[in-house]
Design a protein around this motif. Structure first.
Motif, PDB file in Angstrom:
ATOM      1  N   UNK A 296       0.832  -1.199   0.000  1.00 30.39           N
ATOM      2  CA  UNK A 296       0.000   0.000   0.000  1.00 30.39           C
ATOM      3  C   UNK A 296       0.868   1.250   0.000  1.00 30.39           C
ATOM      4  N   UNK A 297       1.967   1.211   0.757  1.00 23.60           N
ATOM      5  CA  UNK A 297       2.849   2.379   0.826  1.00 23.60           C
ATOM      6  C   UNK A 297       3.543   2.619  -0.510  1.00 23.60           C
ATOM      7  N   UNK A 298       3.958   1.552  -1.180  1.00 21.92           N
ATOM      8  CA  UNK A 298       4.560   1.704  -2.514  1.00 21.92           C
ATOM      9  C   UNK A 298       3.536   2.234  -3.509  1.00 21.92           C
ATOM     10  N   UNK A 299       2.288   1.781  -3.373  1.00 25.70           N
ATOM     11  CA  UNK A 299       1.217   2.296  -4.237  1.00 25.70           C
ATOM     12  C   UNK A 299       1.073   3.798  -4.046  1.00 25.70           C
ATOM     13  N   UNK A 300       1.139   4.257  -2.803  1.00 24.31           N
ATOM     14  CA  UNK A 300       1.037   5.686  -2.526  1.00 24.31           C
ATOM     15  C   UNK A 300       2.169   6.451  -3.208  1.00 24.31           C
ATOM     16  N   UNK A 301       3.398   5.956  -3.095  1.00 20.34           N
ATOM     17  CA  UNK A 301       4.531   6.635  -3.709  1.00 20.34           C
ATOM     18  C   UNK A 301       4.416   6.641  -5.236  1.00 20.34           C
ATOM     19  N   UNK A 302       3.974   5.524  -5.786  1.00 12.34           N
ATOM     20  CA  UNK A 302       3.781   5.451  -7.244  1.00 12.34           C
ATOM     21  C   UNK A 302       2.693   6.404  -7.700  1.00 12.34           C
ATOM     22  N   UNK A 303       1.621   6.478  -6.931  1.00 11.56           N
ATOM     23  CA  UNK A 303       0.519   7.378  -7.278  1.00 11.56           C
ATOM     24  C   UNK A 303       0.957   8.830  -7.210  1.00 11.56           C
ATOM     25  N   UNK A 304       1.785   9.167  -6.236  1.00  8.70           N
ATOM     26  CA  UNK A 304       2.327  10.526  -6.171  1.00  8.70           C
ATOM     27  C   UNK A 304       3.124  10.836  -7.434  1.00  8.70           C
ATOM     28  N   UNK A 305       3.960   9.893  -7.858  1.00  9.01           N
ATOM     29  CA  UNK A 305       4.737  10.079  -9.087  1.00  9.01           C
ATOM     30  C   UNK A 305       3.813  10.320 -10.278  1.00  9.01           C
ATOM     31  N   UNK A 306       2.786   9.479 -10.389  1.00  9.89           N
ATOM     32  CA  UNK A 306       1.864   9.576 -11.519  1.00  9.89           C
ATOM     33  C   UNK A 306       1.052  10.865 -11.485  1.00  9.89           C
ATOM     34  N   UNK A 307       0.845  11.410 -10.276  1.00  7.39           N
ATOM     35  CA  UNK A 307       0.056  12.625 -10.129  1.00  7.39           C
ATOM     36  C   UNK A 307       0.876  13.872 -10.433  1.00  7.39           C
TER      37      UNK A 307
END
Length: 339
Positions: A296-307
């Protein structure tokens, strides 16, 4: 010049004073009973069995406990253990210990308890929290590790918050914000959440700690010029005008990305804040997270990148002010806008 070394009595008194302070800090915030310094206490009780009364005075009989008591179960477990440790010394029973336990056993249990967190200044932040981790359909009615971690970091880095306008996302019962308002002298602090029960309890906690909620400066001894407000903020539907009106210089959040379903809406509202605040690219954003599920934490970091947001992990703070599980992994991310 001869150096005068402290006597054994003075050393023991200093050790007892430190132990009393530690028990007070840990008890008032309801640190797990099994994690308290019982071995150290046992040692002191073998030297002076009546020292148990000093611990009683610093905990159960502390004014904060008398006015805002921890849960009934917690007080019962604590007193039972304290009495057990004293009985092991073989000394005469202490009536005050048994009277305190009888009073607790005759008390009525409730779904709400109080936790008081000791600040380095000697002041307290006292919160009404729910006994259950999940209640009223939300996890926002209890304090989580990342909120304590972020509060410690804020005290150590108070220049970031001094005389600034702060917006907190997902404020919960208000621990981090109240610590910042009492320790870091912000100009304005806006607590926000989207759950009505959380907002209600949050508002009560703010008032319980001596602050007023109005557009006029709240009159408190610690921060006579801090303006506090509470607002309902839904990350999915937050408008440009709503975010502009918040006018934040600094945005913080803690333990809000524990659920993958929240990650996208949270990342999007952070991006909007960079675009829809007067601070713009000068906005400072800090997000503290307890890493319970690495995926979940990696998903958050990836989503920040994508955003379109950059993130960097900040170094841990050096001070351990609050009592919580130091074995859990908590990180603070500083976010900036990609250009």
């Amino acid at each position: 010049m001869d150096l005068q070394l402290p006597s054994s009595d003075q050393v023991m008194d200093a050790a007892q004073a430190t132990l009393c302070d530690t028990f007070q800090r840990d008890f008032l915030c309801c640190r797990r009973v099994g994690s308290l310094l019982w071995k150290e206490l046992e040692h002191q009780l073998t030297l002076q069995p009546s020292f148990a009364l000093s611990i009683l005075q610093k905990t159960i009989n502390h004014p904060a406990c008398q006015k805002y008591p921890p849960s009934l179960q917690y007080r019962r477990l604590f007193l039972s253990e304290l009495i057990k440790k004293h009985e092991r010394t073989g000394a005469e029973p202490l009536d005050d210990l048994y009277s305190a336990l009888a009073e607790v056993l005759n008390s009525e249990d409730t779904a709400v308890c109080y936790k008081s967190y000791c600040l380095p200044t000697g002041d307290l932040v006292t919160l009404s929290e729910n006994v259950a981790i999940i209640s009223e359909g939300t996890t926002g009615l209890v304090t989580w590790e990342a909120a304590l971690f972020l509060a410690e970091w804020a005290i150590e880095n108070n220049d970031i918050f001094n005389n600034r306008t702060i917006l907190e996302l997902g404020s919960g019962v208000g621990l981090t914000g109240l610590v910042i308002c009492k320790s870091c002298s912000p100009k304005k602090y806006t607590f926000s959440d989207c759950h009505q029960k959380v907002l209600q309890q949050l508002t009560e906690n703010i008032r319980r700690n001596g602050f007023l909620l109005s557009e006029e400066p709240s009159v408190t001894r610690e921060n006579p010029k801090t303006v506090l407000s509470v607002t309902e903020l839904d990350w999915e539907s937050a408008t440009e005008q709503q975010l502009l009106n918040l006018d934040a210089d600094v945005v913080i959040a803690s333990d809000v990305v524990y659920d993958p379903e929240i990650v996208t809406s949270f990342s999007k509202v952070l991006k909007k804040l960079f675009h829809y605040t007067r601070a713009g690219t000068n906005l400072q954003v800090f997000v503290a997270s307890t890493i319970r599920n690495p995926e979940t934490y990696r998903l958050f970091q990836t989503t920040l990148d994508d955003t379109g947001l950059r993130w960097q992990v900040l170094p841990d703070q050096k001070r351990n002010i609050f009592a919580y599980d130091k074995n859990c992994t908590v990180q603070i991310l500083k976010l900036t806008l990609k250009v």
